[in-house]
Structures are given as C-alpha cells and as structure tokens.
Scaffold this motif. Structure first.
Motif, PDB file in Angstrom:
ATOM      1  N   MET A 117       0.827  -1.206   0.000  1.00  0.00           N
ATOM      2  CA  MET A 117       0.000   0.000   0.000  1.00  0.00           C
ATOM      3  C   MET A 117       0.864   1.260   0.000  1.00  0.00           C
ATOM      4  N   VAL A 118       1.920   1.249   0.788  1.00  0.00           N
ATOM      5  CA  VAL A 118       2.828   2.403   0.842  1.00  0.00           C
ATOM      6  C   VAL A 118       3.536   2.572  -0.492  1.00  0.00           C
ATOM      7  N   ASN A 119       3.904   1.450  -1.099  1.00  0.00           N
ATOM      8  CA  ASN A 119       4.707   1.501  -2.320  1.00  0.00           C
ATOM      9  C   ASN A 119       3.909   1.913  -3.550  1.00  0.00           C
ATOM     10  N   ARG A 120       2.592   1.973  -3.438  1.00  0.00           N
ATOM     11  CA  ARG A 120       1.759   2.427  -4.563  1.00  0.00           C
ATOM     12  C   ARG A 120       1.410   3.899  -4.477  1.00  0.00           C
ATOM     13  N   ASP A 121       1.684   4.513  -3.348  1.00  0.00           N
ATOM     14  CA  ASP A 121       1.174   5.864  -3.078  1.00  0.00           C
ATOM     15  C   ASP A 121       2.316   6.788  -2.661  1.00  0.00           C
ATOM     16  N   PRO A 122       2.835   7.604  -3.591  1.00  0.00           N
ATOM     17  CA  PRO A 122       3.956   8.483  -3.248  1.00  0.00           C
ATOM     18  C   PRO A 122       3.670   9.411  -2.072  1.00  0.00           C
ATOM     19  N   ALA A 123       2.439   9.912  -1.967  1.00  0.00           N
ATOM     20  CA  ALA A 123       2.105  10.812  -0.858  1.00  0.00           C
ATOM     21  C   ALA A 123       2.147  10.064   0.474  1.00  0.00           C
ATOM     22  N   LEU A 124       1.602   8.851   0.499  1.00  0.00           N
ATOM     23  CA  LEU A 124       1.642   8.043   1.708  1.00  0.00           C
ATOM     24  C   LEU A 124       3.081   7.669   2.054  1.00  0.00           C
ATOM     25  N   ALA A 125       3.862   7.299   1.041  1.00  0.00           N
ATOM     26  CA  ALA A 125       5.260   6.947   1.283  1.00  0.00           C
ATOM     27  C   ALA A 125       6.022   8.122   1.876  1.00  0.00           C
ATOM     28  N   ALA A 126       5.776   9.321   1.364  1.00  0.00           N
ATOM     29  CA  ALA A 126       6.447  10.510   1.894  1.00  0.00           C
ATOM     30  C   ALA A 126       6.060  10.752   3.352  1.00  0.00           C
ATOM     31  N   ALA A 127       4.770  10.580   3.668  1.00  0.00           N
ATOM     32  CA  ALA A 127       4.311  10.774   5.051  1.00  0.00           C
ATOM     33  C   ALA A 127       4.940   9.748   5.981  1.00  0.00           C
ATOM     34  N   MET A 128       5.033   8.525   5.514  1.00  0.00           N
ATOM     35  CA  MET A 128       5.656   7.464   6.316  1.00  0.00           C
ATOM     36  C   MET A 128       7.122   7.786   6.584  1.00  0.00           C
ATOM     37  N   MET A 129       7.835   8.222   5.560  1.00  0.00           N
ATOM     38  CA  MET A 129       9.259   8.509   5.727  1.00  0.00           C
ATOM     39  C   MET A 129       9.481   9.707   6.656  1.00  0.00           C
ATOM     40  N   GLU A 130       8.626  10.707   6.548  1.00  0.00           N
ATOM     41  CA  GLU A 130       8.735  11.857   7.455  1.00  0.00           C
ATOM     42  C   GLU A 130       8.514  11.414   8.900  1.00  0.00           C
ATOM     43  N   ALA A 131       7.567  10.506   9.106  1.00  0.00           N
ATOM     44  CA  ALA A 131       7.299  10.012  10.452  1.00  0.00           C
ATOM     45  C   ALA A 131       8.480   9.198  10.980  1.00  0.00           C
ATOM     46  N   ILE A 132       9.050   8.341  10.134  1.00  0.00           N
ATOM     47  CA  ILE A 132      10.219   7.556  10.533  1.00  0.00           C
ATOM     48  C   ILE A 132      11.382   8.472  10.895  1.00  0.00           C
ATOM     49  N   ARG A 133      11.592   9.483  10.062  1.00  0.00           N
ATOM     50  CA  ARG A 133      12.693  10.418  10.307  1.00  0.00           C
ATOM     51  C   ARG A 133      12.493  11.187  11.613  1.00  0.00           C
ATOM     52  N   ALA A 134      11.242  11.502  11.944  1.00  0.00           N
ATOM     53  CA  ALA A 134      10.963  12.212  13.188  1.00  0.00           C
ATOM     54  C   ALA A 134      11.301  11.357  14.404  1.00  0.00           C
ATOM     55  N   VAL A 135      11.115  10.045  14.283  1.00  0.00           N
ATOM     56  CA  VAL A 135      11.453   9.134  15.381  1.00  0.00           C
ATOM     57  C   VAL A 135      12.961   8.950  15.490  1.00  0.00           C
ATOM     58  N   ASP A 136      13.612   8.699  14.349  1.00  0.00           N
ATOM     59  CA  ASP A 136      15.057   8.463  14.341  1.00  0.00           C
ATOM     60  C   ASP A 136      15.585   8.683  12.929  1.00  0.00           C
ATOM     61  N   PRO A 137      16.261   9.811  12.694  1.00  0.00           N
ATOM     62  CA  PRO A 137      16.767  10.092  11.345  1.00  0.00           C
ATOM     63  C   PRO A 137      17.891   9.154  10.909  1.00  0.00           C
ATOM     64  N   GLY A 138      18.380   8.325  11.826  1.00  0.00           N
ATOM     65  CA  GLY A 138      19.435   7.381  11.477  1.00  0.00           C
ATOM     66  C   GLY A 138      18.921   6.030  11.022  1.00  0.00           C
ATOM     67  N   LEU A 139      17.610   5.820  11.077  1.00  0.00           N
ATOM     68  CA  LEU A 139      17.060   4.527  10.657  1.00  0.00           C
ATOM     69  C   LEU A 139      17.260   4.303   9.160  1.00  0.00           C
ATOM     70  N   ILE A 140      17.547   3.062   8.815  1.00  0.00           N
ATOM     71  CA  ILE A 140      17.735   2.657   7.424  1.00  0.00           C
ATOM     72  C   ILE A 140      16.453   1.971   6.953  1.00  0.00           C
TER      73      ILE A 140
END
Length: 255
Positions: A117-140
């Motif tokens: 689902m994330v991989n089909r939706d660029p807007a959702l993917a961007a929101a997910m990545m922003e959330a991950i970065r907010a938790v830990d910008p070092g996550l891979i």
C-alpha cells in the motif's frame, strides 16, 4: 564484497512459532522483528531482541497491518493517517523494548500488504518517511531498488538498503510475482543457490519468463515462513561466502 542477509522473524505469538528463530539468528546478519500487529507480541519481541543482541545481529522493525488471521497479507481499507499511526505504534514498541535491553533499532522493513500500500502511493510513502525520520533520522529503510519507498526515503534524507528476495520469483519488469500465482515462491535449494550465485556474480536475476533483469541490491532476504527457510538461509550464506563475500549487518555495510 559485503552483503547483508536478513529475514523477517519473531512472526509467531504466545506459544506459537513460525520457524526456528534461534537457529535462524545464527545464520542471518539482520533481523526484521514483527511488532505485534500481523504477528509477534511483547514477550516474543523481547526474546528476539535478546537473541539478536547476543549474536551481534542488527535489529529492525517489521510493521504490518493489524490482521493476524491474514498474516498481514490482506489489504484492508485504512486511510493514510491510520497507516502512519499503525507504523509509528509498532516502531515505537520495538524501539522501547530494544532500548530497555541495551540495544537499538537500526532499520525498518515494511511487511506484506502495508508495504504494498505504501509503495503504490507516493504521498503516503512521503508521510511514512517523514514520520520515521521524526522518530530516528538514522534509521535505514529496506526497499526494492527503484521503488516508491526507496525514492521517498532518499528524498526525506533517510538511508536505504535495497533487497533481493531469494525465495520469491520476479517478472520481466523486476517486480515480484504475486503470491498465489504458480512459481511465485522459490523454495528448492538448487534454484535458490543458482539465483543467489547469479545475483552475486552478475548482479542479475532470471525472471519467471526467462528474461534476465538487473538486480541492484545490498541485502538478501529469506522469508522465515517459506518452507525450509532455515536451510535456504544457510544455502544463501554459503553461496555468499563461496563467492568470496562476507555477510555483514546492515549497520556495518560501507556507504
């Protein structure tokens, strides 16, 4: 040549276990740990973190949809914000458990339907990545090369690691053959060994129709629920070493 070998792990709950996680942890270099939605529970998560820490295996979050009966493989009608919160809930749980055990989460790999689902939706993917970065910008972030997830992670400033799925068939476009279709699952040792050798030596994989497609990846994934997964993981590791490579946790791969 340094290659990460990873597996989705801890995908049981209570007394139920999907595979021999203890033995698998002796083979892989990175573990994607189920975080309690599609599989896993607090006790299982702690057990997996302790096993990984004791063996020097990298710890990753493996968030999925809240669907134990469907093992997180059925797409459910959640909105983008709901999916974001579900991912954060699971990442937060594993992060807290790891920290309490003196360990850290190094990466995140989406499970099944959530990842699709994330991989089909660029807007959702961007929101997910922003959330991950907010938790830990070092996550891979683990992703398929050229995917929406990979592009979103890079654009957000997150590191990525691209995957080759040793036990799944690809089509001529380099996309995974959907589960349920004939030949989608590659589970015999000879086929897995040949695929891994071709990937390591040529950087390619033979698609289900015989087409040879490029495969840009730094990590090889073996699903723990694939029949014979432990032996397949050992086969993959032996091929890496036979090719002169070294299995290396994701956090220690040269950038």
């Amino acid at each position: 040549m340094q290659v990460d070998l990873n597996s989705d792990m801890g995908e049981g709950f209570g007394p139920y276990r999907l595979c021999d996680d203890e033995a698998m942890m002796d083979v892989v270099t990175s573990a994607n740990i189920a975080c309690g939605f599609h599989a896993g529970d607090p006790d299982t998560m702690v057990r997996m973190v302790r096993l990984a820490r004791a063996r020097g295996v990298d710890i990753g979050a493996h968030p999925g949809l809240p669907d134990r009966q469907g093992f997180g493989r059925r797409e459910l009608p959640f909105g983008p914000d709901e999916l974001r919160q579900q991912m954060l809930y699971q990442l937060g749980a594993l992060t807290a458990i790891a920290k309490a055990e003196g360990a850290m989460v190094s990466h995140l790999s989406f499970h099944a339907a959530m990842g699709n689902m994330v991989n089909r939706d660029p807007a959702l993917a961007a929101a997910m990545m922003e959330a991950i970065r907010a938790v830990d910008p070092g996550l891979i972030v683990f992703a398929t090369a050229g995917s929406v997830i990979e592009r979103a992670a890079i654009e957000t400033g997150l590191k990525t690691l691209t995957l080759f799925l040793a036990d799944r068939a690809y089509d001529a476009r380099g996309a995974l053959v959907p589960r349920g279709q004939p030949g989608a699952l590659v589970k015999d040792e000879a086929s897995v060994r040949a695929r891994v050798r071709k990937f390591l030596l040529d950087g390619t994989v033979t698609a289900i129709d015989g087409t040879v497609v490029p495969m840009r990846a730094r990590s090889i994934l073996v699903h723990s629920d694939t029949p014979g997964s432990l032996d397949l993981a050992r086969t993959v590791r032996s091929e890496i070493e036979a090719a002169g490579g070294a299995v290396t946790p994701v956090s220690k791969l040269p950038r």
